[in-house]
Design a protein around this motif. Structure first.
Motif, PDB file in Angstrom:
ATOM      1  N   VAL A  43       0.829  -1.212   0.000  1.00  0.00           N
ATOM      2  CA  VAL A  43       0.000   0.000   0.000  1.00  0.00           C
ATOM      3  C   VAL A  43       0.859   1.256   0.000  1.00  0.00           C
ATOM      4  O   VAL A  43       0.455   2.305  -0.519  1.00  0.00           O
ATOM      5  N   ILE A  44       2.062   1.165   0.578  1.00  0.00           N
ATOM      6  CA  ILE A  44       2.937   2.336   0.689  1.00  0.00           C
ATOM      7  C   ILE A  44       4.168   2.171  -0.206  1.00  0.00           C
ATOM      8  O   ILE A  44       5.249   2.670   0.095  1.00  0.00           O
ATOM      9  N   ALA A  45       4.002   1.493  -1.332  1.00  0.00           N
ATOM     10  CA  ALA A  45       5.135   1.203  -2.221  1.00  0.00           C
ATOM     11  C   ALA A  45       5.670   2.467  -2.873  1.00  0.00           C
ATOM     12  O   ALA A  45       4.913   3.369  -3.252  1.00  0.00           O
ATOM     13  N   ASN A  46       6.984   2.530  -3.005  1.00  0.00           N
ATOM     14  CA  ASN A  46       7.651   3.605  -3.729  1.00  0.00           C
ATOM     15  C   ASN A  46       7.318   3.501  -5.217  1.00  0.00           C
ATOM     16  O   ASN A  46       7.334   2.416  -5.794  1.00  0.00           O
ATOM     17  N   ILE A  47       7.018   4.640  -5.826  1.00  0.00           N
ATOM     18  CA  ILE A  47       6.771   4.680  -7.266  1.00  0.00           C
ATOM     19  C   ILE A  47       8.125   4.723  -7.974  1.00  0.00           C
ATOM     20  O   ILE A  47       8.946   5.598  -7.711  1.00  0.00           O
ATOM     21  N   ARG A  48       8.353   3.805  -8.866  1.00  0.00           N
ATOM     22  CA  ARG A  48       9.652   3.651  -9.521  1.00  0.00           C
ATOM     23  C   ARG A  48       9.781   4.622 -10.689  1.00  0.00           C
ATOM     24  O   ARG A  48       9.635   4.262 -11.857  1.00  0.00           O
ATOM     25  N   ASP A  49      10.030   5.893 -10.373  1.00  0.00           N
ATOM     26  CA  ASP A  49      10.250   6.894 -11.406  1.00  0.00           C
ATOM     27  C   ASP A  49      11.460   7.723 -11.013  1.00  0.00           C
ATOM     28  O   ASP A  49      12.258   7.298 -10.169  1.00  0.00           O
ATOM     29  N   ALA A  50      11.620   8.902 -11.607  1.00  0.00           N
ATOM     30  CA  ALA A  50      12.818   9.700 -11.370  1.00  0.00           C
ATOM     31  C   ALA A  50      12.681  10.650 -10.183  1.00  0.00           C
ATOM     32  O   ALA A  50      13.620  11.386  -9.882  1.00  0.00           O
ATOM     33  N   TYR A  78       7.991   2.214   0.558  1.00  0.00           N
ATOM     34  CA  TYR A  78       8.625   0.883   0.625  1.00  0.00           C
ATOM     35  C   TYR A  78       9.094   0.420  -0.748  1.00  0.00           C
ATOM     36  O   TYR A  78       8.360   0.483  -1.735  1.00  0.00           O
ATOM     37  N   SER A  79      10.326  -0.092  -0.820  1.00  0.00           N
ATOM     38  CA  SER A  79      10.881  -0.700  -2.032  1.00  0.00           C
ATOM     39  C   SER A  79      11.203  -2.163  -1.754  1.00  0.00           C
ATOM     40  O   SER A  79      11.933  -2.472  -0.803  1.00  0.00           O
ATOM     41  N   TYR A  80      10.655  -3.045  -2.562  1.00  0.00           N
ATOM     42  CA  TYR A  80      10.820  -4.479  -2.369  1.00  0.00           C
ATOM     43  C   TYR A  80      12.209  -4.935  -2.799  1.00  0.00           C
ATOM     44  O   TYR A  80      12.954  -4.209  -3.463  1.00  0.00           O
TER      45      TYR A  80
END
Length: 352
Positions: free
Chosen positions: A68-75, A81-83
């Protein structure tokens, strides 16, 4: 030979001469290694230990709540959270023709190297541009308030003490560096490395963290007793293990890209990686134990210009770096981690 440990107490409590001597020694060490270690600074051992306890609690919350609190993988700056396997530090730096690590401007690096770590990144509450997605209070009561309200400010104050010492050691006017950190956009990361077999390390495709430099002014790095952190040995080639001493306040300080830009390369960033601890280097069937670290990435204000200071640009050392803003450099570097640079497609990556 390894990264020295320096008693920092004289910078806050010493005489003017003692402060200057300490500042000079810090800068000398940064010129050798890009890094040093400090003890007896403003963050007490009990506070550091409590941060580790909160870290362990965080990584024990259910995967569904982390998603639910995942980091968006952009610039953009990393938040949430990063898996395991999300961040690819191998794409951030490469060796240039002169043999030195440099910022990677292209795809001329291996694209299949994996980092085995998971982490949670956050900044101060009230950041209007890049807010932090925190876990719910019900899932980990007290975590948000203590990590953001107590631990982050303590680390921020220490980072500014260190940068003030660097100013003194470089002969810069007070506030030359710290004066462009007023918006307090520093980021704090808690990080967990799961157990990993030495057999997987031997493939050459997997490390706990591949060689890279960090992006801000400096990084403060607290590490547990597990070991495995190494920095580039600039004098002799190869790598120097940074074996924890066990001192309760020990913290590593690493020069990062923004300070390299500001000093026109007078200070070089610390290239570092995480691999097997010394005791497991030659084990064919060993298992690297779980490892925890905590990092404060001390950042310049996002719209501050971080091009070289005039005193570092001379006929002998012309300007090596462009006059970017701190956010422009940050976007460039984070985009490399996630293949989100301008013009690059961002692949959809499923969680393992």
């Amino acid at each position: 030979m390894s990264v020295p440990v320096i008693d920092f107490s004289a910078f806050r409590n010493g005489t003017e001469n003692e402060r200057q001597e300490l500042a000079n020694r810090l800068v000398d060490e940064f010129k050798k290694h890009g890094a040093t270690r400090l003890v007896n600074h403003r963050v007490i051992g009990d506070t550091i230990q409590k941060a580790y306890q909160w870290s362990e609690k965080f990584f024990q919350i259910p995967e569904s709540e982390k998603e639910v609190i995942a980091n968006i993988r952009d610039a953009n700056p990393q938040r949430g959270y990063s898996y395991v396997g999300s961040e690819a530090t191998s794409k951030a730096n490469k060796r240039g023709e002169d043999g030195e690590f440099e910022i990677c401007e292209d795809d001329d690096v291996a694209q299949d190297l994996e980092d085995v770590k998971e982490h949670f990144d956050y900044t101060r509450d009230g950041d209007p541009d890049f807010p932090t997605p925190w876990p719910s209070e019900a899932s980990i009561p007290g975590f948000h308030n203590w990590m953001e309200g107590v631990f982050l400010p303590e680390c921020q104050r220490l980072a500014r003490d260190v940068l003030a010492a660097i100013e003194l050691g470089l002969g810069l006017s007070e506030g030359t560096l710290t004066g462009c950190m007023e918006s307090r956009v520093d980021e704090l990361r808690i990080q967990r490395y799961p157990p990993l077999s030495t057999e997987k390390l031997k493939t050459g495709k997997i490390k706990r963290c591949h060689p890279h430099t960090d992006f801000g002014f400096i990084t403060l790095l607290f590490q547990d007793a597990t070991g495995g952190l190494e920095i580039e040995d600039r004098a002799n080639g190869g790598w120097l293990p940074v074996v924890p001493t066990g001192a309760p306040t020990e913290v590593g300080v690493y020069i990062s890209d923004t300070l390299v830009y500001k000093t026109n390369g007078h200070l070089k960033a610390a290239v570092h990686q995480v691999t097997a601890p010394v005791s497991l280097k030659d084990k064919e069937d060993g298992v690297l134990p779980e490892r925890y670290t905590i990092a404060l990435f001390a950042k310049a204000d996002r719209h501050a210009h971080i091009g070289p200071l005039p005193q570092f640009v001379t006929t002998e050392t012309p300007q090596h770096f462009p006059d970017l803003t701190a956010l422009e450099l940050h976007n460039k570097r984070v985009g490399q981690l996630y293949d989100a640079r301008p013009g690059a497609a961002v692949p959809v990556v499923a969680k393992a």
